[in-house]
Design a protein around this motif. Structure first.
Motif, PDB file in Angstrom:
ATOM      1  N   UNK A  10       0.736  -1.111   0.009  1.00 39.65           N
ATOM      2  CA  UNK A  10       0.048   0.108  -0.049  1.00 39.65           C
ATOM      3  C   UNK A  10       0.950   1.323  -0.034  1.00 39.65           C
ATOM      4  N   UNK A  11       0.652   2.272  -0.942  1.00 41.68           N
ATOM      5  CA  UNK A  11       1.486   3.242  -0.858  1.00 41.68           C
ATOM      6  C   UNK A  11       0.543   4.561  -0.436  1.00 41.68           C
ATOM      7  N   UNK A  12       1.332   5.620   0.001  1.00 46.33           N
ATOM      8  CA  UNK A  12       0.374   6.604   0.344  1.00 46.33           C
ATOM      9  C   UNK A  12       1.385   7.635   0.439  1.00 46.33           C
ATOM     10  N   UNK A  13       0.922   8.982   0.099  1.00 43.62           N
ATOM     11  CA  UNK A  13       1.879  10.125   0.244  1.00 43.62           C
ATOM     12  C   UNK A  13       1.835  10.720   1.804  1.00 43.62           C
ATOM     13  N   UNK A  14       2.809  11.820   1.938  1.00 44.41           N
ATOM     14  CA  UNK A  14       2.928  12.042   3.230  1.00 44.41           C
ATOM     15  C   UNK A  14       1.629  12.853   4.039  1.00 44.41           C
ATOM     16  N   UNK A  15       0.589  13.404   3.098  1.00 49.14           N
ATOM     17  CA  UNK A  15      -0.546  14.017   3.638  1.00 49.14           C
ATOM     18  C   UNK A  15      -1.625  12.958   4.035  1.00 49.14           C
ATOM     19  N   UNK A  16      -1.479  11.729   3.422  1.00 48.51           N
ATOM     20  CA  UNK A  16      -2.581  10.484   3.618  1.00 48.51           C
ATOM     21  C   UNK A  16      -1.990   9.589   4.348  1.00 48.51           C
ATOM     22  N   UNK A  17      -0.723   9.594   4.967  1.00 48.95           N
ATOM     23  CA  UNK A  17       0.013   8.430   5.476  1.00 48.95           C
ATOM     24  C   UNK A  17      -0.809   8.010   6.900  1.00 48.95           C
ATOM     25  N   UNK A  27      -4.700   3.563  16.171  1.00 52.07           N
ATOM     26  CA  UNK A  27      -3.992   5.063  16.301  1.00 52.07           C
ATOM     27  C   UNK A  27      -3.066   4.758  17.495  1.00 52.07           C
ATOM     28  N   UNK A  28      -3.397   3.969  18.594  1.00 51.64           N
ATOM     29  CA  UNK A  28      -2.763   4.029  19.974  1.00 51.64           C
ATOM     30  C   UNK A  28      -1.520   3.073  19.672  1.00 51.64           C
ATOM     31  N   UNK A  29      -1.209   2.344  18.389  1.00 54.61           N
ATOM     32  CA  UNK A  29      -0.259   1.490  18.355  1.00 54.61           C
ATOM     33  C   UNK A  29       0.865   2.103  17.099  1.00 54.61           C
ATOM     34  N   UNK A  30       0.302   3.155  16.493  1.00 52.59           N
ATOM     35  CA  UNK A  30       1.037   3.819  15.527  1.00 52.59           C
ATOM     36  C   UNK A  30       1.941   5.025  16.114  1.00 52.59           C
ATOM     37  N   UNK A  31       3.352   5.000  16.163  1.00 52.72           N
ATOM     38  CA  UNK A  31       4.354   5.912  16.600  1.00 52.72           C
ATOM     39  C   UNK A  31       3.862   7.386  16.275  1.00 52.72           C
ATOM     40  N   UNK A  32       4.260   8.445  17.164  1.00 51.00           N
ATOM     41  CA  UNK A  32       3.820   9.782  16.748  1.00 51.00           C
ATOM     42  C   UNK A  32       4.456  10.249  15.624  1.00 51.00           C
ATOM     43  N   UNK A  33       5.370  10.043  15.174  1.00 55.69           N
ATOM     44  CA  UNK A  33       6.265  10.333  14.018  1.00 55.69           C
ATOM     45  C   UNK A  33       5.457   9.944  12.726  1.00 55.69           C
ATOM     46  N   UNK A  34       4.525   9.025  12.906  1.00 51.76           N
ATOM     47  CA  UNK A  34       3.876   8.525  11.655  1.00 51.76           C
ATOM     48  C   UNK A  34       2.331   8.897  11.891  1.00 51.76           C
ATOM     49  N   UNK A  35       1.849   9.749  12.680  1.00 47.35           N
ATOM     50  CA  UNK A  35       0.691  10.389  12.798  1.00 47.35           C
ATOM     51  C   UNK A  35      -0.376   9.436  13.913  1.00 47.35           C
ATOM     52  N   UNK A  36       0.518   8.719  14.876  1.00 42.37           N
ATOM     53  CA  UNK A  36      -0.390   7.965  15.533  1.00 42.37           C
ATOM     54  C   UNK A  36      -0.444   8.559  17.111  1.00 42.37           C
ATOM     55  N   UNK A  37      -0.526   7.648  18.012  1.00 38.08           N
ATOM     56  CA  UNK A  37      -0.775   8.412  19.529  1.00 38.08           C
ATOM     57  C   UNK A  37       0.500   7.525  20.575  1.00 38.08           C
ATOM     58  N   UNK A  38       1.247   6.647  19.778  1.00 39.90           N
ATOM     59  CA  UNK A  38       2.265   5.964  20.548  1.00 39.90           C
ATOM     60  C   UNK A  38       3.477   6.686  20.876  1.00 39.90           C
ATOM     61  N   UNK A  39       3.451   7.251  22.239  1.00 44.00           N
ATOM     62  CA  UNK A  39       4.609   7.701  22.907  1.00 44.00           C
ATOM     63  C   UNK A  39       5.075   7.262  24.006  1.00 44.00           C
ATOM     64  N   UNK A  40       6.319   7.371  24.306  1.00 42.20           N
ATOM     65  CA  UNK A  40       7.056   6.703  25.604  1.00 42.20           C
ATOM     66  C   UNK A  40       7.754   7.773  26.351  1.00 42.20           C
ATOM     67  N   UNK A 107      -4.702  28.125  19.500  1.00 46.57           N
ATOM     68  CA  UNK A 107      -4.503  27.563  18.223  1.00 46.57           C
ATOM     69  C   UNK A 107      -3.258  26.613  17.994  1.00 46.57           C
ATOM     70  N   UNK A 108      -3.315  25.403  17.131  1.00 44.69           N
ATOM     71  CA  UNK A 108      -2.442  24.639  17.372  1.00 44.69           C
ATOM     72  C   UNK A 108      -2.173  24.287  15.640  1.00 44.69           C
ATOM     73  N   UNK A 109      -0.838  24.578  15.581  1.00 36.98           N
ATOM     74  CA  UNK A 109      -0.188  24.446  14.266  1.00 36.98           C
ATOM     75  C   UNK A 109       0.474  23.300  14.147  1.00 36.98           C
ATOM     76  N   UNK A 110       0.694  22.940  12.704  1.00 32.83           N
ATOM     77  CA  UNK A 110       1.475  21.530  12.494  1.00 32.83           C
ATOM     78  C   UNK A 110       2.717  21.502  12.827  1.00 32.83           C
TER      79      UNK A 110
END
Length: 151
Positions: A10-17, A27-40, A107-110
């Motif tokens: 499966x291929x996805x660009x940065x905006x849809x990854x 989402x809780x298993x996807x690391x933060x750097x990939x758009x998820x909620x998994x942080x330590x 206000x939250x920015x990217x």
């Protein structure tokens, strides 16, 4: 490459990854750097499931968490792409009590933190309101999870 091998990719660009990953991984298993909620380290565990809400362009969405006991509530919130305003408040059940502002509208920015983690000690019954205001012309995906720890 064989057709069978191609069907497994499966291929996805940065905006849809992040959106693409969430179709296959929670989402809780996807690391933060990939758009998820998994942080330590984190006060939340994999047993605390994430929920997703779409915030339509030009609208506000509020997540309401009912509090039934004295506790400490911990939550994580992420909006894919941010560019929204976020606030959190506690509304007591008693009619004469005052609303407590946990997080002033911000206000939250990217470029800000990808995941916001907050906690609040609750000494009375009521509800926690997490509000996201999307003033942009694009829909946003709100991902959140929470845990209530009795005092």
């Amino acid at each position: 490459m064989t057709p069978r091998s191609k069907s497994k990719l499966v291929f996805a660009g940065p905006s849809r990854s992040a959106e693409t990953l969430f179709k296959y991984i929670s989402p809780e298993q996807v690391p933060v750097q990939y758009g998820g909620l998994s942080v330590d380290p984190c006060d939340l565990s994999l047993e605390d499931p994430a929920s997703e809400i779409i915030v339509k362009p030009g609208t506000k969405r509020t997540v309401e968490i009912i509090i039934y006991e004295k506790c400490e509530i911990v939550w994580e919130i992420r909006v894919i792409g941010w560019e929204v305003s976020y606030k959190a408040e506690f509304v007591p059940e008693e009619k004469d009590a005052y609303t407590v502002v946990v997080q002033k509208p911000r206000k939250m920015k990217p470029s800000d933190e990808p995941v916001l983690t907050q906690s609040f000690k609750v000494n009375e019954l009521g509800k926690v309101l997490l509000t996201v205001d999307n003033p942009t012309s694009k829909k946003k995906k709100l991902v959140y999870r929470f845990n209530v720890k009795p005092l």
